[in-house]
Motif scaffolding. Sequence first.
Motif, PDB file in Angstrom:
ATOM      1  N   ASP A   9      40.688  22.704  58.403  1.00 20.72           N
ATOM      2  CA  ASP A   9      39.870  23.710  57.672  1.00 20.72           C
ATOM      3  C   ASP A   9      38.266  23.412  58.733  1.00 20.72           C
ATOM      4  N   ARG A  10      37.971  22.256  59.113  1.00 20.60           N
ATOM      5  CA  ARG A  10      36.747  21.988  59.880  1.00 20.60           C
ATOM      6  C   ARG A  10      36.680  22.618  61.039  1.00 20.60           C
ATOM      7  N   LEU A  11      38.105  22.561  61.680  1.00 17.78           N
ATOM      8  CA  LEU A  11      38.072  23.302  63.036  1.00 17.78           C
ATOM      9  C   LEU A  11      37.864  24.851  62.742  1.00 17.78           C
ATOM     10  N   ILE A  12      38.520  25.415  61.810  1.00 17.50           N
ATOM     11  CA  ILE A  12      38.412  26.816  61.674  1.00 17.50           C
ATOM     12  C   ILE A  12      37.055  27.183  61.341  1.00 17.50           C
ATOM     13  N   ALA A  13      36.324  26.440  60.465  1.00 16.30           N
ATOM     14  CA  ALA A  13      34.920  26.747  60.298  1.00 16.30           C
ATOM     15  C   ALA A  13      34.184  26.424  61.403  1.00 16.30           C
ATOM     16  N   VAL A  14      34.231  25.525  62.527  1.00 15.24           N
ATOM     17  CA  VAL A  14      33.516  25.149  63.526  1.00 15.24           C
ATOM     18  C   VAL A  14      33.740  26.495  64.581  1.00 15.24           C
ATOM     19  N   LEU A  15      34.977  26.795  64.855  1.00 14.91           N
ATOM     20  CA  LEU A  15      35.348  27.945  65.566  1.00 14.91           C
ATOM     21  C   LEU A  15      34.752  29.394  64.948  1.00 14.91           C
ATOM     22  N   GLY A  16      34.768  29.661  63.993  1.00 22.31           N
ATOM     23  CA  GLY A  16      34.213  30.500  63.192  1.00 22.31           C
ATOM     24  C   GLY A  16      32.638  30.940  63.356  1.00 22.31           C
ATOM     25  N   ALA A  17      32.077  29.564  63.349  1.00 21.75           N
ATOM     26  CA  ALA A  17      30.408  29.589  63.578  1.00 21.75           C
ATOM     27  C   ALA A  17      30.282  29.952  65.078  1.00 21.75           C
ATOM     28  N   ALA A  18      31.178  29.333  66.019  1.00 22.43           N
ATOM     29  CA  ALA A  18      30.987  29.647  67.541  1.00 22.43           C
ATOM     30  C   ALA A  18      31.254  31.012  67.862  1.00 22.43           C
ATOM     31  N   VAL A  19      32.017  31.569  66.977  1.00 17.81           N
ATOM     32  CA  VAL A  19      32.372  33.051  67.242  1.00 17.81           C
ATOM     33  C   VAL A  19      31.029  33.883  66.857  1.00 17.81           C
ATOM     34  N   LEU A  20      30.571  33.764  65.893  1.00 14.30           N
ATOM     35  CA  LEU A  20      29.176  34.274  65.191  1.00 14.30           C
ATOM     36  C   LEU A  20      27.990  33.808  66.458  1.00 14.30           C
TER      37      LEU A  20
END
Length: 124
Positions: A9-20
């Motif tokens: 879940d943390r990895l998904i959140a970090v990758l989502g923030a990186a994409v944004l």
Amino acid sequence: MARRAIRTDRLIAVLGAAVLLLGAVIVWGAVRTSRPGVVEEPPARRVLRQAREQLGRTAEIRLLDEGRGRVVCGYVGRRGESAAYSFISRPNRIMMSDDPLATEFQAMLRADCPHLPRPPATTP
């Protein structure tokens, strides 16, 4: 097992923030380079400025012909001389018929200004 789910879940959140963040940087770069407040120079003025940079202060436009897109073609020469040079003008560059890249000039002329007429007759 719960610990592994938290990492995912943390990895998904970090990758989502990186994409944004990457998307924001791309939008900022696109807006910065478009410069909406800058008005483009009229083609005749642009050609005269570019020709004077190449041929000197006495350069004059003999013929202008609209090319494809923002390309302008035609003939320029020096005031008081009968010689005329064909040219292809883009917003950031002018290329003349006496350019060392003659093959490239002819290819650009055929592609961007296929209907450019013969040089105009000059008056002394």
